[in-house]
Scaffold this active site. Structure first.
Site, PDB file in Angstrom:
ATOM      1  N   PRO A  10       1.115  -1.120  -0.157  1.00  0.00           N
ATOM      2  CA  PRO A  10       0.170  -0.084   0.071  1.00  0.00           C
ATOM      3  C   PRO A  10       0.640   1.368   0.345  1.00  0.00           C
ATOM      4  O   PRO A  10       1.832   1.650   0.558  1.00  0.00           O
ATOM      5  CB  PRO A  10      -0.874  -0.239   1.567  1.00  0.00           C
ATOM      6  CG  PRO A  10      -0.069  -1.097   2.297  1.00  0.00           C
ATOM      7  CD  PRO A  10       0.614  -1.875   1.176  1.00  0.00           C
ATOM      8  N   ASN A  11       0.150   2.062  -0.776  1.00  0.00           N
ATOM      9  CA  ASN A  11       0.772   3.940  -1.177  1.00  0.00           C
ATOM     10  C   ASN A  11       2.119   3.290  -1.157  1.00  0.00           C
ATOM     11  O   ASN A  11       2.463   4.749  -1.407  1.00  0.00           O
ATOM     12  CB  ASN A  11       0.896   3.912   0.152  1.00  0.00           C
ATOM     13  CG  ASN A  11       0.118   3.983   1.209  1.00  0.00           C
ATOM     14  OD1 ASN A  11      -1.951   5.002   0.881  1.00  0.00           O
ATOM     15  ND2 ASN A  11       0.092   3.760   2.438  1.00  0.00           N
ATOM     16  N   ARG A  18       5.392  10.716  -2.344  1.00  0.00           N
ATOM     17  CA  ARG A  18       4.830  10.712  -1.142  1.00  0.00           C
ATOM     18  C   ARG A  18       6.372  10.978  -0.086  1.00  0.00           C
ATOM     19  O   ARG A  18       7.475  10.352  -0.110  1.00  0.00           O
ATOM     20  CB  ARG A  18       4.608   9.000  -0.873  1.00  0.00           C
ATOM     21  CG  ARG A  18       4.224   8.595   0.233  1.00  0.00           C
ATOM     22  CD  ARG A  18       3.887   6.771   0.404  1.00  0.00           C
ATOM     23  NE  ARG A  18       4.152   6.851   1.653  1.00  0.00           N
ATOM     24  CZ  ARG A  18       4.614   5.193   1.946  1.00  0.00           C
ATOM     25  NH1 ARG A  18       4.221   4.464   1.403  1.00  0.00           N
ATOM     26  NH2 ARG A  18       4.076   5.290   3.160  1.00  0.00           N
ATOM     27  N   TYR A  23      11.085   8.780   1.655  1.00  0.00           N
ATOM     28  CA  TYR A  23      11.000   7.430   0.825  1.00  0.00           C
ATOM     29  C   TYR A  23      11.962   7.808  -0.717  1.00  0.00           C
ATOM     30  O   TYR A  23      12.090   7.337  -1.982  1.00  0.00           O
ATOM     31  CB  TYR A  23       9.637   7.206   0.025  1.00  0.00           C
ATOM     32  CG  TYR A  23       9.115   6.792   1.106  1.00  0.00           C
ATOM     33  CD1 TYR A  23       9.444   5.861   2.208  1.00  0.00           C
ATOM     34  CD2 TYR A  23       7.843   7.168   1.819  1.00  0.00           C
ATOM     35  CE1 TYR A  23       9.148   5.095   3.332  1.00  0.00           C
ATOM     36  CE2 TYR A  23       6.770   6.977   3.503  1.00  0.00           C
ATOM     37  CZ  TYR A  23       7.789   5.396   3.510  1.00  0.00           C
ATOM     38  OH  TYR A  23       6.692   5.137   5.019  1.00  0.00           O
ATOM     39  N   ASN A  74       8.070  -5.328  -1.370  1.00  0.00           N
ATOM     40  CA  ASN A  74       8.175  -4.552  -0.483  1.00  0.00           C
ATOM     41  C   ASN A  74       6.179  -3.912  -0.112  1.00  0.00           C
ATOM     42  O   ASN A  74       5.778  -3.522  -0.902  1.00  0.00           O
ATOM     43  CB  ASN A  74       8.458  -2.689  -0.829  1.00  0.00           C
ATOM     44  CG  ASN A  74       8.390  -1.668   0.392  1.00  0.00           C
ATOM     45  OD1 ASN A  74       7.710  -2.223   1.398  1.00  0.00           O
ATOM     46  ND2 ASN A  74       8.440  -0.752  -0.216  1.00  0.00           N
ATOM     47  N   ALA A  77       3.215  -0.410   4.698  1.00  0.00           N
ATOM     48  CA  ALA A  77       2.819  -0.660   5.667  1.00  0.00           C
ATOM     49  C   ALA A  77       1.800  -2.435   6.553  1.00  0.00           C
ATOM     50  O   ALA A  77       2.308  -2.746   7.790  1.00  0.00           O
ATOM     51  CB  ALA A  77       1.390   0.251   6.252  1.00  0.00           C
ATOM     52  N   GLU A  98      12.431  -9.532   1.303  1.00  0.00           N
ATOM     53  CA  GLU A  98      12.060  -8.581   1.939  1.00  0.00           C
ATOM     54  C   GLU A  98      12.768  -6.922   1.602  1.00  0.00           C
ATOM     55  O   GLU A  98      13.966  -6.842   2.011  1.00  0.00           O
ATOM     56  CB  GLU A  98      11.633  -8.540   3.133  1.00  0.00           C
ATOM     57  CG  GLU A  98      10.810  -7.211   4.378  1.00  0.00           C
ATOM     58  CD  GLU A  98      10.527  -7.704   5.876  1.00  0.00           C
ATOM     59  OE1 GLU A  98      10.788  -8.504   6.362  1.00  0.00           O
ATOM     60  OE2 GLU A  98       9.950  -6.280   6.374  1.00  0.00           O
ATOM     61  N   HIS A 100      13.004  -2.258   1.743  1.00  0.00           N
ATOM     62  CA  HIS A 100      12.397  -1.203   2.130  1.00  0.00           C
ATOM     63  C   HIS A 100      13.164  -0.009   1.966  1.00  0.00           C
ATOM     64  O   HIS A 100      14.295   0.001   2.082  1.00  0.00           O
ATOM     65  CB  HIS A 100      12.309  -1.297   3.871  1.00  0.00           C
ATOM     66  CG  HIS A 100      11.370  -2.170   4.483  1.00  0.00           C
ATOM     67  ND1 HIS A 100      10.166  -2.539   3.800  1.00  0.00           N
ATOM     68  CD2 HIS A 100      11.312  -3.830   4.981  1.00  0.00           C
ATOM     69  CE1 HIS A 100       9.337  -3.088   4.902  1.00  0.00           C
ATOM     70  NE2 HIS A 100      10.272  -4.296   5.310  1.00  0.00           N
ATOM     71  N   ARG A 107      13.438   4.116  12.505  1.00  0.00           N
ATOM     72  CA  ARG A 107      12.227   5.316  12.823  1.00  0.00           C
ATOM     73  C   ARG A 107      11.496   5.361  13.511  1.00  0.00           C
ATOM     74  O   ARG A 107      11.555   4.006  14.764  1.00  0.00           O
ATOM     75  CB  ARG A 107      11.506   4.706  11.348  1.00  0.00           C
ATOM     76  CG  ARG A 107      11.705   5.563  10.673  1.00  0.00           C
ATOM     77  CD  ARG A 107      11.690   4.887   9.158  1.00  0.00           C
ATOM     78  NE  ARG A 107      10.081   5.779   8.650  1.00  0.00           N
ATOM     79  CZ  ARG A 107       9.476   5.634   8.222  1.00  0.00           C
ATOM     80  NH1 ARG A 107       9.151   4.765   7.159  1.00  0.00           N
ATOM     81  NH2 ARG A 107       8.359   7.026   7.642  1.00  0.00           N
TER      82      ARG A 107
HETATM   83  C1  DQA Z   1       8.319   0.794   3.690  1.00  0.00           C
HETATM   84  C2  DQA Z   1       8.687   1.387   5.219  1.00  0.00           C
HETATM   85  C3  DQA Z   1       6.944   1.399   6.055  1.00  0.00           C
HETATM   86  O1  DQA Z   1       7.096   1.067   7.510  1.00  0.00           O
HETATM   87  C4  DQA Z   1       6.106   2.177   4.795  1.00  0.00           C
HETATM   88  O2  DQA Z   1       4.636   1.657   5.390  1.00  0.00           O
HETATM   89  C5  DQA Z   1       5.697   1.960   4.010  1.00  0.00           C
HETATM   90  C6  DQA Z   1       7.446   2.114   3.184  1.00  0.00           C
HETATM   91  C7  DQA Z   1       9.683   1.697   3.276  1.00  0.00           C
HETATM   92  O3  DQA Z   1       9.965   1.025   2.051  1.00  0.00           O
HETATM   93  O4  DQA Z   1      10.738   2.157   3.879  1.00  0.00           O
HETATM   94  O5  DQA Z   1       5.153   2.065   3.063  1.00  0.00           O
HETATM   95  O6  DQA Z   1       8.063  -0.632   3.738  1.00  0.00           O
END
Ligand code: DQA
Length: 148
Positions: A10-11, A18, A23, A74, A77, A98, A100, A107
């Site tokens: 998501p997002n 964003r 990011y 990735n 959240a 995984e 990020h 964080r």
């Molecule tokens: C994320 C880190 C997560 O905590 C966050 O909710 C994201 C992006 C990252 O790529 O740094 O949506 O996965």
């Protein structure tokens, strides 16, 4: 040729606009292009999917069975919330890396726990868009030289 599934949670469709201070400015399309370029030199095939819906990501993991030999994810959240996604990865037992963009451990404390990490080969966190490329290289290396 190895076929790998790239999953974005998501997002991540909003990357580029964003929270760029966290990011970065790379869009999801530009990350996909970088990954495609890396895939050509690694001689692997990629399929990518982004979804804001937990169930769609679970479905994609199930559908990977028999189609893809590795998963790069990735989970956004859902990393911190989704037992369903973790169970799906455990169920298909497809080697998963995984990634990020941000360094989760610098964080908020709610980002320090990942449900995905215990079912992943490993995690790459904190290198911005490069996390994906590094994760892809790690996954391909694992599939070709460790597991293969
Ligand atoms: C994320 C880190 C997560 O905590 C966050 O909710 C994201 C992006 C990252 O790529 O740094 O949506 O996965």
């Amino acid at each position: 040729m190895l076929s790998l599934l790239i999953l974005h949670g998501p997002n991540l469709n909003l990357l580029g606009q964003r929270e760029p201070g966290i990011y970065g400015s790379a869009t999801l399309d530009s990350i996909t292009q970088q990954l495609e370029q890396a895939a050509r030199s690694l001689q692997v095939k990629l399929s990518s999917l982004q979804s804001n819906h937990e169930g769609a990501l679970v479905d994609a993991v199930h559908a990977a069975l028999g189609q893809h030999q590795g998963i790069l994810i990735n989970a956004g959240a859902y990393t911190h919330t989704s037992i369903a996604l973790r169970d799906a990865i455990a169920a298909v037992a497809i080697p998963t890396v995984e990634v990020h963009l941000s360094n989760l451990y610098r964080r908020e404390s709610f980002r320090h726990h990942s449900y995905i990490a215990p079912v992943a080969i490993g995690q790459i966190s904190g290198f911005g868009a490069d996390s994906y490329r590094l994760g892809l290289e790690a996954l391909v290396h694992y599939l070709k030289h460790v597991e293969g």
